[in-house]
Design a protein around this motif. Sequence first.
Motif, PDB file in Angstrom:
ATOM      1  N   UNK A 626      -3.815 -45.027  74.798  1.00 22.65           N
ATOM      2  CA  UNK A 626      -4.432 -43.781  74.369  1.00 22.65           C
ATOM      3  C   UNK A 626      -4.187 -43.488  72.896  1.00 22.65           C
ATOM      4  N   UNK A 627      -3.051 -43.967  72.361  1.00 17.76           N
ATOM      5  CA  UNK A 627      -2.738 -43.689  70.953  1.00 17.76           C
ATOM      6  C   UNK A 627      -3.759 -44.325  70.023  1.00 17.76           C
ATOM      7  N   UNK A 628      -4.281 -45.499  70.390  1.00 15.68           N
ATOM      8  CA  UNK A 628      -5.303 -46.124  69.553  1.00 15.68           C
ATOM      9  C   UNK A 628      -6.594 -45.304  69.554  1.00 15.68           C
ATOM     10  N   UNK A 629      -6.890 -44.666  70.687  1.00 17.22           N
ATOM     11  CA  UNK A 629      -8.051 -43.784  70.721  1.00 17.22           C
ATOM     12  C   UNK A 629      -7.838 -42.576  69.812  1.00 17.22           C
ATOM     13  N   UNK A 630      -6.610 -42.047  69.810  1.00 18.27           N
ATOM     14  CA  UNK A 630      -6.298 -40.932  68.914  1.00 18.27           C
ATOM     15  C   UNK A 630      -6.411 -41.364  67.457  1.00 18.27           C
ATOM     16  N   UNK A 631      -5.936 -42.579  67.176  1.00 15.78           N
ATOM     17  CA  UNK A 631      -6.034 -43.092  65.810  1.00 15.78           C
ATOM     18  C   UNK A 631      -7.483 -43.114  65.346  1.00 15.78           C
ATOM     19  N   UNK A 632      -8.356 -43.623  66.191  1.00 17.38           N
ATOM     20  CA  UNK A 632      -9.771 -43.693  65.831  1.00 17.38           C
ATOM     21  C   UNK A 632     -10.341 -42.298  65.600  1.00 17.38           C
ATOM     22  N   UNK A 633      -9.951 -41.344  66.435  1.00 21.58           N
ATOM     23  CA  UNK A 633     -10.444 -39.972  66.295  1.00 21.58           C
ATOM     24  C   UNK A 633      -9.927 -39.332  65.004  1.00 21.58           C
ATOM     25  N   UNK A 634      -8.637 -39.494  64.715  1.00 20.00           N
ATOM     26  CA  UNK A 634      -8.060 -38.917  63.502  1.00 20.00           C
ATOM     27  C   UNK A 634      -8.724 -39.489  62.251  1.00 20.00           C
ATOM     28  N   UNK A 635      -8.925 -40.802  62.234  1.00 20.09           N
ATOM     29  CA  UNK A 635      -9.504 -41.436  61.050  1.00 20.09           C
ATOM     30  C   UNK A 635     -10.967 -41.058  60.879  1.00 20.09           C
ATOM     31  N   UNK A 636     -11.682 -40.905  61.967  1.00 20.09           N
ATOM     32  CA  UNK A 636     -13.085 -40.466  61.871  1.00 20.09           C
ATOM     33  C   UNK A 636     -13.176 -39.077  61.248  1.00 20.09           C
ATOM     34  N   UNK A 637     -12.333 -38.171  61.728  1.00 19.34           N
ATOM     35  CA  UNK A 637     -12.366 -36.803  61.198  1.00 19.34           C
ATOM     36  C   UNK A 637     -11.841 -36.757  59.764  1.00 19.34           C
ATOM     37  N   UNK A 638     -10.924 -37.657  59.426  1.00 14.28           N
ATOM     38  CA  UNK A 638     -10.449 -37.729  58.039  1.00 14.28           C
ATOM     39  C   UNK A 638     -11.577 -38.126  57.101  1.00 14.28           C
ATOM     40  N   UNK A 639     -12.367 -39.093  57.504  1.00 15.28           N
ATOM     41  CA  UNK A 639     -13.509 -39.505  56.680  1.00 15.28           C
ATOM     42  C   UNK A 639     -14.473 -38.344  56.460  1.00 15.28           C
ATOM     43  N   UNK A 640     -14.734 -37.582  57.519  1.00 18.41           N
ATOM     44  CA  UNK A 640     -15.637 -36.438  57.381  1.00 18.41           C
ATOM     45  C   UNK A 640     -15.076 -35.408  56.400  1.00 18.41           C
ATOM     46  N   UNK A 641     -13.769 -35.142  56.499  1.00 21.25           N
ATOM     47  CA  UNK A 641     -13.152 -34.150  55.618  1.00 21.25           C
ATOM     48  C   UNK A 641     -13.127 -34.619  54.166  1.00 21.25           C
ATOM     49  N   UNK A 642     -12.869 -35.913  53.942  1.00 19.84           N
ATOM     50  CA  UNK A 642     -12.868 -36.432  52.574  1.00 19.84           C
ATOM     51  C   UNK A 642     -14.261 -36.334  51.958  1.00 19.84           C
ATOM     52  N   UNK A 643     -15.260 -36.602  52.767  1.00 25.69           N
ATOM     53  CA  UNK A 643     -16.637 -36.453  52.259  1.00 25.69           C
ATOM     54  C   UNK A 643     -16.922 -35.005  51.882  1.00 25.69           C
ATOM     55  N   UNK A 644     -16.383 -34.072  52.652  1.00 23.65           N
ATOM     56  CA  UNK A 644     -16.594 -32.658  52.357  1.00 23.65           C
ATOM     57  C   UNK A 644     -15.846 -32.232  51.098  1.00 23.65           C
ATOM     58  N   UNK A 645     -14.618 -32.739  50.911  1.00 21.74           N
ATOM     59  CA  UNK A 645     -13.805 -32.353  49.752  1.00 21.74           C
ATOM     60  C   UNK A 645     -14.424 -32.872  48.466  1.00 21.74           C
ATOM     61  N   UNK A 646     -14.789 -34.153  48.456  1.00 24.74           N
ATOM     62  CA  UNK A 646     -15.234 -34.800  47.221  1.00 24.74           C
ATOM     63  C   UNK A 646     -16.749 -34.945  47.155  1.00 24.74           C
ATOM     64  N   UNK A 647     -17.456 -34.198  48.007  1.00 24.78           N
ATOM     65  CA  UNK A 647     -18.923 -34.134  47.960  1.00 24.78           C
ATOM     66  C   UNK A 647     -19.561 -35.518  48.054  1.00 24.78           C
ATOM     67  N   UNK A 648     -19.106 -36.303  49.021  1.00 26.19           N
ATOM     68  CA  UNK A 648     -19.705 -37.609  49.264  1.00 26.19           C
ATOM     69  C   UNK A 648     -20.765 -37.451  50.341  1.00 26.19           C
ATOM     70  N   UNK A 649     -21.951 -38.032  50.116  1.00 24.90           N
ATOM     71  CA  UNK A 649     -22.991 -37.940  51.128  1.00 24.90           C
ATOM     72  C   UNK A 649     -22.808 -39.031  52.180  1.00 24.90           C
ATOM     73  N   UNK A 650     -23.459 -38.854  53.290  1.00 26.32           N
ATOM     74  CA  UNK A 650     -23.299 -39.780  54.399  1.00 26.32           C
ATOM     75  C   UNK A 650     -23.793 -41.173  54.048  1.00 26.32           C
ATOM     76  N   UNK A 651     -24.762 -41.254  53.148  1.00 21.35           N
ATOM     77  CA  UNK A 651     -25.253 -42.566  52.752  1.00 21.35           C
ATOM     78  C   UNK A 651     -24.196 -43.393  52.035  1.00 21.35           C
ATOM     79  N   UNK A 652     -23.446 -42.742  51.126  1.00 17.85           N
ATOM     80  CA  UNK A 652     -22.375 -43.457  50.429  1.00 17.85           C
ATOM     81  C   UNK A 652     -21.320 -43.950  51.406  1.00 17.85           C
ATOM     82  N   UNK A 653     -20.957 -43.098  52.349  1.00 29.25           N
ATOM     83  CA  UNK A 653     -19.937 -43.475  53.325  1.00 29.25           C
ATOM     84  C   UNK A 653     -20.412 -44.641  54.184  1.00 29.25           C
TER      85      UNK A 653
END
Length: 839
Positions: A626-653
């Motif tokens: 289950x911890x690997x599933x949590x890892x995937x979830x945390x990293x996915x949400x981290x990517x979304x937050x970084x895009x929001x902070x530094x104004x990265x569009x989904x295409x760049x990501x």
Amino acid sequence: MSAPTLHQPSFLLANLKADATTKPLLQRCQDLVRIIDDYPAKELHLIFPWLVENVFGSLDGTISGWNLRLLNQRNHEFNVVLEFLNPGGPMMKLVYKLQAEEYKYEVPVNYLPGPVKACIQDGVLPDCPLFHNKLQFPLLGVQTLNVALNPFEFFTFHLAYCLIVPKNAPQGQHSTMTDSAYFLLVDTYLKYFLPIEGSVPSSPFSDSRGSVAASSPRSSSTSFAGYGVHSPSLLKHHIFHQPSVNADPAAQEIWRSETLLQMFVEIWLHHYSLEMYQKLQSPQVKLALLQYRLSMSSMLCQPLVPPGSGPLHTYQVFLPFLSAPPLRCLLEEPFSPSEEHVLVVRLLVKHLHAFSNSLKPEQVSSSASAHSHAHTSPLEEFKRVVVQWFVQQKLFLFLQHCFGHWPLDASFRAVLETWLSYIQPWRYTGEKSGPQPDPDRTVHAKWEPFVHENLLMYTKLFQVFLNRAVRTDLVNAKNALMVFRVAKVFAQPKLAEMIQKGEQLFLEPEHVLHHRQSRGYLSPSQGGSYLSSRQRVVTDMVFKVKSHVYSLEGQDCRYKQMFGSEFRAAVLNFIQVIAQARQTAKRISDQSSEVAANSSFLFWLGLSSADLNNTLTGTEPEESGECLKKTHEFLDRTLDNLCQIFKLNQGQLTQLISNLSFSQEDGPSKQLPDCIVGENGLILTDVGRRQIINGLRRFDIQYQGDPELQPIRSYENAMLVRFFYKVSSLINERLGGHMNMLCLRSDFLGQLGRYYLMDPDYFRPKRSPMSRHTPKQNWRPRLSLRFLASYRTLLLLLLLYVLGALVSLGPLSSTVLLLMGALLYGILETLFRDRLKTQ
């Protein structure tokens, strides 16, 4: 303990020392309560140093005292200790009783924080006013310097110092850090002397003048001169005027709150190089400061104290002689805070935010008015400035030290949460919210000045954290959670815009300051009084931001923008690292599932471990299931937050992740890590290290030593491995010559001998990818029986013997058939192998 018939202090102290080794703690506390009530201060004076050491332990750690850091609610003495040491309890009653008589107690300078100790030893006035005018010069022939503290200072010094003395836990005794008596005691003292509601309770004892003697002559500038932004070297310190003791009873009580906080900050946070204090600010800041101080000195140095001004309003300013600090003062002392230390610092930060935010809006507005002093109490003014002037500078350098020196493991969470607690003061406003805080809650505009005046807390520490996170194993769920926590905090609406605006204010050209009025904004630790007229404070955010950055980084600092192009490239690289970690977590999860399926039969037979997820190389318990599933979830949400902070569009990501996937689709785990060729072989690059940490690539590590001496595997029986090794060694020793002659033959018998006595895969030349040299191997033919110690082989033999018994074959007959089968298999293998080679 009953009161002794002889009232000489020496007998009282001797009896207490004897009771400390014979009586239980409960009875000793009861005896001490009676002694504190019955004996006069003159006799209690001599037992006070021993009692404080007996409670908190010695400063050198040789005496553990009452083990407050190990005492928890499971101990029956827990409540007794907390009641005795409570701010309103018997111990504090003793402190007040001695405080009224103005006794002094000495503490060796060697136990003061490193920078303070270096200043005193080199004849420089310490930055913290708490240690001013307290140096006791040693007698002739005595080498140790001491500082003389009053009873309250002496008690709070030992209370604070108890945290940084190494803890020696008795064997088998463990305690949760946040449930210890020490942690709860610190929390109680903070709530008592820094109350969120109401005022500080008055002390029960008074001196002959009707007021408790303050620890030292102090004023607003005295209390806060050493906090916040450091003063320039031209105007280092103040010499303060002695105020009237009865001028302001409310202000008279505030000195205990100041002393407690100053002692906590100095002992817990002031452990870094004095070089930070020698960094000069910009010439414009120094010039404005000098003009302000000179214009104010004539008024502030008046010998008469205005009625009702209180002890926090009067001081004198003198310009000390210029002197360069000795080089040894600039040396950084070794300092490694423990996790418990950091947790207590976080407790302090959270309470100070709550204490500061308890100031009502109408009090804040009145404090900024021109005639606020007639209506604002000292406690209210104290709340207004306590975070910026007491904690900001030392906490920043403390956190920066921890960020750079803390191990790359999950224990860093304590440091991380301390940082996040400080940069989010809006979490401690006392406003009631739902059971779960709203992650999309917008940061109110009223917090923009706080963000600007603490710009480096947001920008530089974020950059240091990012550099640290790149080198961390993000496949680990605990590390992934920390990255997610930081990204989530900085992604709060409006916060990134406030930080970006603060950077723009700092980058405003220097010449703009020349055109501003010479109103002389004065930062706290530059000698300004937090009770000085609000007309003299210039709300110029450009000046404030520049003063903040220059005071911590020096006037020649090269500021690296958080939202600049250089750091943006680092963010994009970090996003690739996160994407790599996501792929690794998925690969490990898939391999774990495959191993679990393949090992189900062995597990059913009891020959395999139940924890199948840990069979892969490099995986930990928290990196499986289950911890690997949590890892995937945390990293996915981290990517979304970084895009929001530094104004990265989904295409760049998407482009970044797709490029990474394309470069690794051909089995990245089978490729070597990124290396460069050196004189002695391959050398890992920084990229290669990250690839190994995140499990993306690895070296093909194989055992190349003697197969008979390789470590015993989990699927082997250790006793049988050692037994068969001795048997095969004996056979090889006696028949080694015959086996060698057999393998040298060129006919079919020679080929059959080489099949059984020489492993072709092992004798193939191998070398490490790290070395250019191939090791020399000169192994002789020999018999190896180690395969018989494998559980799988034993199980197979058992099944064959059972099958033979079912067809009425005895053990001897079954053994002969097995040997004949093995010989026949070798003959066929040798024949077909030779034919395949000829084709």
